[in-house]
Scaffold this active site. Structure first.
Site, PDB file in Angstrom:
ATOM      1  N   GLY A  13     -54.572  -7.256  15.099  1.00 37.16           N
ATOM      2  CA  GLY A  13     -55.790  -7.534  15.847  1.00 37.16           C
ATOM      3  C   GLY A  13     -57.000  -6.950  15.144  1.00 37.16           C
ATOM      4  N   SER A  14     -58.080  -7.739  15.069  1.00 36.78           N
ATOM      5  CA  SER A  14     -59.260  -7.263  14.340  1.00 36.78           C
ATOM      6  C   SER A  14     -60.508  -7.262  15.196  1.00 36.78           C
ATOM      7  CB  SER A  14     -59.497  -8.133  13.098  1.00 36.78           C
ATOM      8  OG  SER A  14     -59.953  -9.422  13.474  1.00 36.78           O
ATOM      9  N   GLU A  70     -54.729 -10.799  11.725  1.00 36.44           N
ATOM     10  CA  GLU A  70     -55.552 -11.396  12.780  1.00 36.44           C
ATOM     11  C   GLU A  70     -55.110 -12.837  13.014  1.00 36.44           C
ATOM     12  OE1 GLU A  70     -57.692 -12.700  15.534  1.00 36.44           O
ATOM     13  OE2 GLU A  70     -58.078 -10.599  15.038  1.00 36.44           O
ATOM     14  N   HIS A  97     -92.335   3.095   8.038  1.00 37.59           N
ATOM     15  CA  HIS A  97     -91.814   3.132   6.665  1.00 37.59           C
ATOM     16  C   HIS A  97     -91.668   4.578   6.218  1.00 37.59           C
ATOM     17  CE1 HIS A  97     -91.304   1.999   2.447  1.00 37.59           C
ATOM     18  NE2 HIS A  97     -92.166   2.963   2.151  1.00 37.59           N
TER      19      HIS A  97
END
Length: 462
Positions: free
Chosen positions: A177-178, A200, A441
């Site tokens: 399962g992923s 998966e 920034h």
């Protein structure tokens, strides 16, 4: 049986139940919580929180190996596996105690035991105490789904619980399962040196995510040394004393791999059994309680929130539902139904994944004409300075109205960034609102701005 009366009874003390209890108490309701195991529920004790503690240890270990990149020296790097596990458990214990304190502070009465609905307005606790209230919220959560042939045995085949507190570090692991749980454990064990294979059943990993994000994650996982098998079905597990031989069907052919441990991460099932639903009109569909937009069930005065009430199976969804449910009960004027498309989802593998709203494919399926913007981490100064140049931000807009339909991110710290888009969706912002916002920034958040600009052919730095 002794009797006690309340305004509201909440069955389950997880992130849905305890938050609902605190909000109810804030609104002046006499409140009771019945919890059979640990306050904080699976999330705090065996899910969201302890796994993040484990992943943090793995992240630091990984970064220590990169010391030379940053002009640093670190020799003979190693880890104490038992100490990693111990720290994770301490983090959970600390937070569970914190929840207990918050409930006490808000004068919520906590009953330790198993609750069972007895009929209209009645709940028993271990068959010894009867609680009465006009309103009852079921917040019993969910448990790991078990597939035939993949039943955890606590030794060689693990559920998330065993994977979180192993006695020894395995050399090889198969993760079945992923989804979020699967890839987080895959990242943890891979970072600490295990050979990890992911199987998966769908045609791509993290299948709920945008297809481009899934493809990027697969590429990064394989770069880290993981083996990824998609459209793969585990048809048989053969156990020996020390390892497991997994028979995995891929493309019509069955291949065998031998691993030390198997982690089953194939979804969850709601805890609807043995809570007295048969004594009510509450309806259950495919293992989850059926509710309306106000979390009301078919039984008047009985509500359900969180994982037991169906997807998305997220702690923050449960908490929000708890608040909405209680505020609706109390008649708070600005109570409003939850829009699931505005709930961000986060996965803390390496690289991290975060998203909110519709994928590009889903938006097109719904008939939208879309504008899509993208921006790579390699174009961002802060990402390069951090040594994290791998990742991307993707935004999806309605071409006609400029509405933000979805946002999808992969890379360092995107689980912290996604809430910016979450707020934007809740406020129903357009592309112009986001373009006109000033992003500081140097920050990773500038990529969010650039992705929006790119959707309209205005990206500056790429």
């Amino acid at each position: 049986m002794t009797e006690q009366n309340f305004d509201i009874i909440i069955i389950g003390g997880g992130p849905g139940g305890y938050v609902a209890a605190i909000r109810a108490a804030q609104l002046g309701m006499k409140t009771a919580v019945v919890e059979r195991e640990h306050l904080g529920g699976i999330c705090l004790n065996w899910g969201c929180i302890p796994t993040k503690a484990l992943l943090r240890s793995a992240e630091i270990y990984h970064l220590m190996h990169r010391a030379a990149e940053f002009g640093l020296k670190a020799d003979n790097i190693s880890f104490d596996f038992s100490k990693i596990i111990e720290r994770s458990r301490k983090v959970s214990a600390q937070l569970s105690a914190g929840v207990k304190h918050l409930l006490k502070k808000n004068k919520v009465t906590v009953f330790d035991g198993t609750a069972k609905l007895l009929g209209k307005g009645k709940v028993s606790v271990d068959g010894k105490t009867e609680l009465k209230a006009p309103h009852i919220i079921i917040a019993t959560g969910a448990r790991a789904r078990v597939l035939p042939g993949l039943e955890p045995d606590g030794n060689l085949i693990w559920s998330y619980k065993e994977a979180m507190v192993p006695k020894d570090m395995p050399k090889s692991v198969l993760v079945v399962g992923s989804g979020a749980i699967g890839v987080e454990f895959a990242s943890f064990y891979n970072s600490l040196g295990a050979q990890v294979t992911i199987a998966e059943v769908m045609d791509r990993i993290v299948p709920v995510e945008d297809a481009e994000i899934s493809a990027f994650v697969r590429k990064q996982f394989e770069k880290q040394g993981m083996k990824i098998l998609t459209s793969a079905k585990v048809v048989k597990l053969e156990k020996s004393k020390t390892n497991v031989t997994a028979h995995i069907e891929v493309g019509g052919k069955v291949e065998k791999i031998v691993v030390d441990r198997v982690i089953s991460a194939v979804g969850i099932a709601g805890n609807v059994e043995n809570i007295g639903l048969e004594n009510t009109k509450v309806k259950v569909d495919r293992g989850h309680i059926v509710i309306n937009e106000w979390m009301q069930t078919a039984e008047p005065g009985v509500y359900a929130i969180g994982d037991v009430a169906g997807p998305p199976w997220l702690a923050h969804k449960a908490s929000h539902e708890g608040v909405i449910c209680v505020e609706k009960i109390k008649g708070v004027a600005d109570a409003h139904p939850l829009k699931t498309e505005n709930i961000p989802g986060c996965t803390y593998c390496t690289p991290q994944i975060a998203s909110v709203g519709l994928t590009e494919a889903k938006a097109k399926e719904k008939g939208y004409q879309v504008k899509v913007g993208k921006f790579p981490f390699i174009g961002n100064g802060k990402a390069i300075a951090l040594g994290e140049p791998e990742g991307m931000v993707k935004t999806v807009f309605d071409a006609k109205t400029g509405e933000l339909l979805g946002a999808h991110m992969v890379g360092a710290e995107v689980t912290e960034l996604i809430q910016g888009y979450g707020v934007a969706k809740s406020l129903e912002t357009t592309e112009l609102d986001l373009m006109h916002a000033v992003f500081p920034h140097p920050t990773l958040s500038e990529m969010m701005h650039e992705s929006v600009l790119d959707a309209y052919g205005r990206a500056i730095h790429f």
